[in-house]
Design an enzyme around this catalytic site. Structure first.
Site, mmCIF file in Angstrom:
data_model
loop_
_atom_site.group_PDB
_atom_site.id
_atom_site.type_symbol
_atom_site.label_atom_id
_atom_site.label_comp_id
_atom_site.label_asym_id
_atom_site.label_seq_id
_atom_site.Cartn_x
_atom_site.Cartn_y
_atom_site.Cartn_z
ATOM 1 N N HIS A 82 50.318 41.678 45.267
ATOM 2 C CA HIS A 82 49.933 41.552 43.864
ATOM 3 C C HIS A 82 48.085 42.218 44.390
ATOM 4 O O HIS A 82 47.004 41.980 45.191
ATOM 5 C CB HIS A 82 49.623 39.991 43.749
ATOM 6 N N HIS A 115 44.347 41.101 42.423
ATOM 7 C CA HIS A 115 43.611 40.144 41.245
ATOM 8 C C HIS A 115 42.471 41.320 41.102
ATOM 9 O O HIS A 115 42.152 42.354 41.653
ATOM 10 C CB HIS A 115 42.472 39.695 42.722
#
Length: 142
Positions: free
Chosen positions: A100, A102
């Site tokens: 992922h 951010h």
């Protein structure tokens, strides 16, 4: 998809979340432990543990989605800047082992921005160490 992965559960609609954007390859949702107002995550829909494992096409898709969303947080939320952050491995602060990125809006107004970095940009490192490490990396990447 991994049955044990909370982010796979988000993609599958099993884990509640605040969805921000979605396309064929990526899913973006608000971070429940935000560093700033508007902090969100962009993930590939296909499970990959981290930066070292993610296929190039998923990495490209996530990066392009993160860029599109970064533009939106500046325009829509009035952010003064944006940090994109990926943590790869537990010692690099990765806590969910599904790749992922951010997207963290940054604000001059500190009531909207709670992120503080442990590293201080602009503090010079040791030139000899930088040169030695750079040479080692260059030789294995050539």
């Amino acid at each position: 998809m991994s049955d044990q992965c909370v982010f796979c559960g988000i993609v599958n609609g099993v884990v509640p979340n605040t969805k921000v954007a979605e396309d064929d390859a990526t899913y973006a949702f608000m971070d429940i432990n935000p560093a700033s107002d508007g902090h969100l995550l962009v993930i590939p829909k296909r499970h990959s543990t981290d930066l070292l494992e993610i296929p190039a096409d998923d990495l490209t898709a996530v990066t392009l989605s993160a860029q599109r969303i970064a533009k939106a947080v500046v325009e829509e939320l009035g952010a003064d800047g944006v940090n994109l952050l990926n943590c790869c491995g537990a010692d690099a602060w990765q806590t969910v082992f599904h790749f992922h990125i951010h997207v963290i809006p940054r604000y001059r107004d500190k009531t909207k921005d709670r992120l503080g970095l442990p590293w201080k940009p602009g503090v010079p490192g040791d030139a000899e160490t930088i040169s030695t490490i750079g040479g080692r990396l260059s030789s294995v990447l050539s």
